[in-house]
Design an enzyme around this catalytic site. Structure first.
Site, PDB file in Angstrom:
ATOM      1  N   CYS A  69     -77.538 -52.211 -33.358  1.00  0.00           N
ATOM      2  CA  CYS A  69     -76.741 -52.883 -34.400  1.00  0.00           C
ATOM      3  C   CYS A  69     -77.639 -53.935 -35.028  1.00  0.00           C
ATOM      4  O   CYS A  69     -78.659 -54.297 -34.447  1.00  0.00           O
ATOM      5  CB  CYS A  69     -75.508 -53.536 -33.789  1.00  0.00           C
ATOM      6  SG  CYS A  69     -74.314 -54.085 -35.037  1.00  0.00           S
TER       7      CYS A  69
ATOM      8  N   LYS B 223     -63.817 -49.703 -31.794  1.00  0.00           N
ATOM      9  CA  LYS B 223     -64.125 -51.122 -31.594  1.00  0.00           C
ATOM     10  C   LYS B 223     -63.284 -51.932 -32.570  1.00  0.00           C
ATOM     11  O   LYS B 223     -63.353 -51.731 -33.778  1.00  0.00           O
ATOM     12  CB  LYS B 223     -65.616 -51.350 -31.840  1.00  0.00           C
ATOM     13  CG  LYS B 223     -66.023 -52.804 -31.782  1.00  0.00           C
ATOM     14  CD  LYS B 223     -67.528 -52.942 -31.876  1.00  0.00           C
ATOM     15  CE  LYS B 223     -67.927 -54.402 -31.952  1.00  0.00           C
ATOM     16  NZ  LYS B 223     -69.386 -54.545 -32.052  1.00  0.00           N
TER      17      LYS B 223
ATOM     18  N   LYS C 107     -63.140 -50.868 -27.070  1.00  0.00           N
ATOM     19  CA  LYS C 107     -63.553 -52.263 -26.930  1.00  0.00           C
ATOM     20  C   LYS C 107     -62.677 -53.149 -27.789  1.00  0.00           C
ATOM     21  O   LYS C 107     -62.472 -52.796 -28.945  1.00  0.00           O
ATOM     22  CB  LYS C 107     -65.011 -52.358 -27.375  1.00  0.00           C
ATOM     23  CG  LYS C 107     -65.582 -53.730 -27.327  1.00  0.00           C
ATOM     24  CD  LYS C 107     -66.972 -53.716 -27.872  1.00  0.00           C
ATOM     25  CE  LYS C 107     -67.392 -55.171 -28.052  1.00  0.00           C
ATOM     26  NZ  LYS C 107     -68.551 -55.303 -28.854  1.00  0.00           N
TER      27      LYS C 107
HETATM   28  C1  PBG Z   1     -72.586 -56.281 -31.884  1.00  0.00           C
HETATM   29  C2  PBG Z   1     -71.725 -56.451 -30.697  1.00  0.00           C
HETATM   30  C3  PBG Z   1     -70.708 -57.400 -30.468  1.00  0.00           C
HETATM   31  C4  PBG Z   1     -70.285 -57.206 -29.157  1.00  0.00           C
HETATM   32  C5  PBG Z   1     -71.015 -56.144 -28.637  1.00  0.00           C
HETATM   33  N1  PBG Z   1     -71.883 -55.680 -29.612  1.00  0.00           N
HETATM   34  C6  PBG Z   1     -70.204 -58.498 -31.287  1.00  0.00           C
HETATM   35  C7  PBG Z   1     -69.475 -58.273 -32.529  1.00  0.00           C
HETATM   36  O1  PBG Z   1     -69.133 -57.155 -32.910  1.00  0.00           O
HETATM   37  O2  PBG Z   1     -69.293 -59.296 -33.197  1.00  0.00           O
HETATM   38  C8  PBG Z   1     -69.251 -58.028 -28.445  1.00  0.00           C
HETATM   39  C9  PBG Z   1     -69.338 -58.035 -26.962  1.00  0.00           C
HETATM   40  C10 PBG Z   1     -68.604 -59.110 -26.274  1.00  0.00           C
HETATM   41  O3  PBG Z   1     -67.809 -59.882 -26.861  1.00  0.00           O
HETATM   42  O4  PBG Z   1     -68.796 -59.225 -25.054  1.00  0.00           O
HETATM   43  N2  PBG Z   1     -72.046 -55.621 -32.971  1.00  0.00           N
END
Ligand code: PBG
Length: 338
Positions: free
Chosen positions: A130, A209, A263
């Protein structure tokens, strides 16, 4: 599994006494169906550039930003504890508008993979794919200026994600985990990996997500809070029909995802359950996210909750809902407690 309607009729009380199955600890253990194993847990780690850097993340007590040399110690512990693997998040020294560190063979993640692989070659190393940790604006790809609002340019991001995944695979990553919720990301990464000779590298997709406030502490940890706007234009709406999660997963599978993820975990157990029922043959992961960790840590520090009991109960719930694999900041503790 039988549905509720199909359960055979039972005689009532006093012939039936369900407490008979609970009275004796040995019987309780005998009839347990949900069991946790360290081998199904994945430990998230934050890598930052430098040497001998170990900076505690204030909103995530017990977790640190670590330089690559110190990641090795964490991995040795994870190996010792029988944990399934680690997922690496990179925090580059310099962020820019396109997140160029993410595309460099000498970027923070390749550096960490090299040292980790030297120390523990067989151990499962997953990398988060990402851009939000690498861009100065904190969004998950380049911003599309044409729409007049903060909007990640979906199609321009796809090529970049494929390139990032290839950089990780070339450095030695065993599995890649795209988390940006771009349409078509799994397909683009699969094609990129296959073309570059990495058709054996699996994709664990953050398929469903949600745009969640529970990611707050992670964004402190990864220094990836969006400078402007939010992620609601790409991550899922918590109030959307659960069927949208099913569609996301169907699409990711069609594009070549090997493992799919829901998630966050605890506020989305219903989604985990529906997905596991709908795709029984697909390995399902759930991410027990940063906010879920920090809440319990905060309460436990005040003596308001018993951390170990709450964590094992939560992980059991995630498992019972239908996830086999759990990404959790408690992976090391849970492995010790189990
Ligand atoms: C990156 C990502 C995020 C998380 C995992 N990969 C943050 C987001 O989307 O802002 C969150 C993981 C967590 O809160 O433990 N895109």
């Amino acid at each position: 599994m039988m549905s509720l309607e199909q359960q055979p009729q039972q005689p009532g009380f006093p012939t039936t006494r369900l407490r008979r199955l609970r009275y004796n600890p040995a019987v309780r253990r005998l009839v347990q169906q949900t069991r946790l194993s360290p081998s199904n847990l994945i430990l998230p780690l934050f890598v930052r550039s430098g040497e001998n850097v170990r900076e505690e993340i204030s909103s995530m007590p017990g977790h640190y930003q670590l330089s690559p040399d110190l990641i090795v110690d964490e991995i040795s512990q994870a190996v010792e504890l029988g944990i399934g693997g680690v997922i690496l998040f990179g925090i580059p020294a310099e962020k820019d508008a396109t997140g160029s560190n993410a595309l460099s063979d000498s970027g923070i993640i390749p550096q960490a993979i090299h040292v980790a692989k030297r120390a523990a070659g067989e151990f499962l190393l997953i990398t988060d794919v990402c851009f939000c940790e690498y861009t100065d604006h904190g969004h998950c790809g380049p911003i599309n200026k044409k729409t007049g609002r903060i909007d990640v340019d979906n199609d321009a991001t796809l090529e970049l994600l494929a390139e990032q995944a290839v950089v990780h695979a070339r450095a030695g990553a065993d599995m890649v985990a795209p988390s940006g919720m771009m349409d078509g990301m799994v397909g683009a990464i699969r094609r990129g990996l296959d073309t570059a000779g990495f058709s054996h590298v699996p994709i664990i997709s953050y398929a469903a997500k949600y745009a969640s406030a529970f990611y707050g502490p992670f964004r402190d940890a990864a220094e990836s809070t969006p400078q402007e706007g939010d992620r609601c234009g790409y991550q899922m709406d918590p109030a959307a029909a659960a069927g949208q999660a099913i569609r996301e997963i169907e699409l990711d599978l069609a594009e070549g995802a090997d493992i799919v993820m829901v998630k966050p975990a605890l506020a989305y157990l219903d989604v985990i359950h529906q997905v596991s029922r709908r795709f029984p043959g697909v390995p399902l992961a759930a991410y027990n996210v940063s906010g879920e960790y920090s809440m319990v840590k905060a309460a436990a520090r005040r003596g308001w909750l018993d951390e170990q009991a709450v964590v094992l109960e939560s992980l059991t719930a995630i498992r019972r809902a239908g996830a086999t694999i759990i990404l959790t900041y408690w992976a090391k503790d849970a492995a010790r407690w189990l």
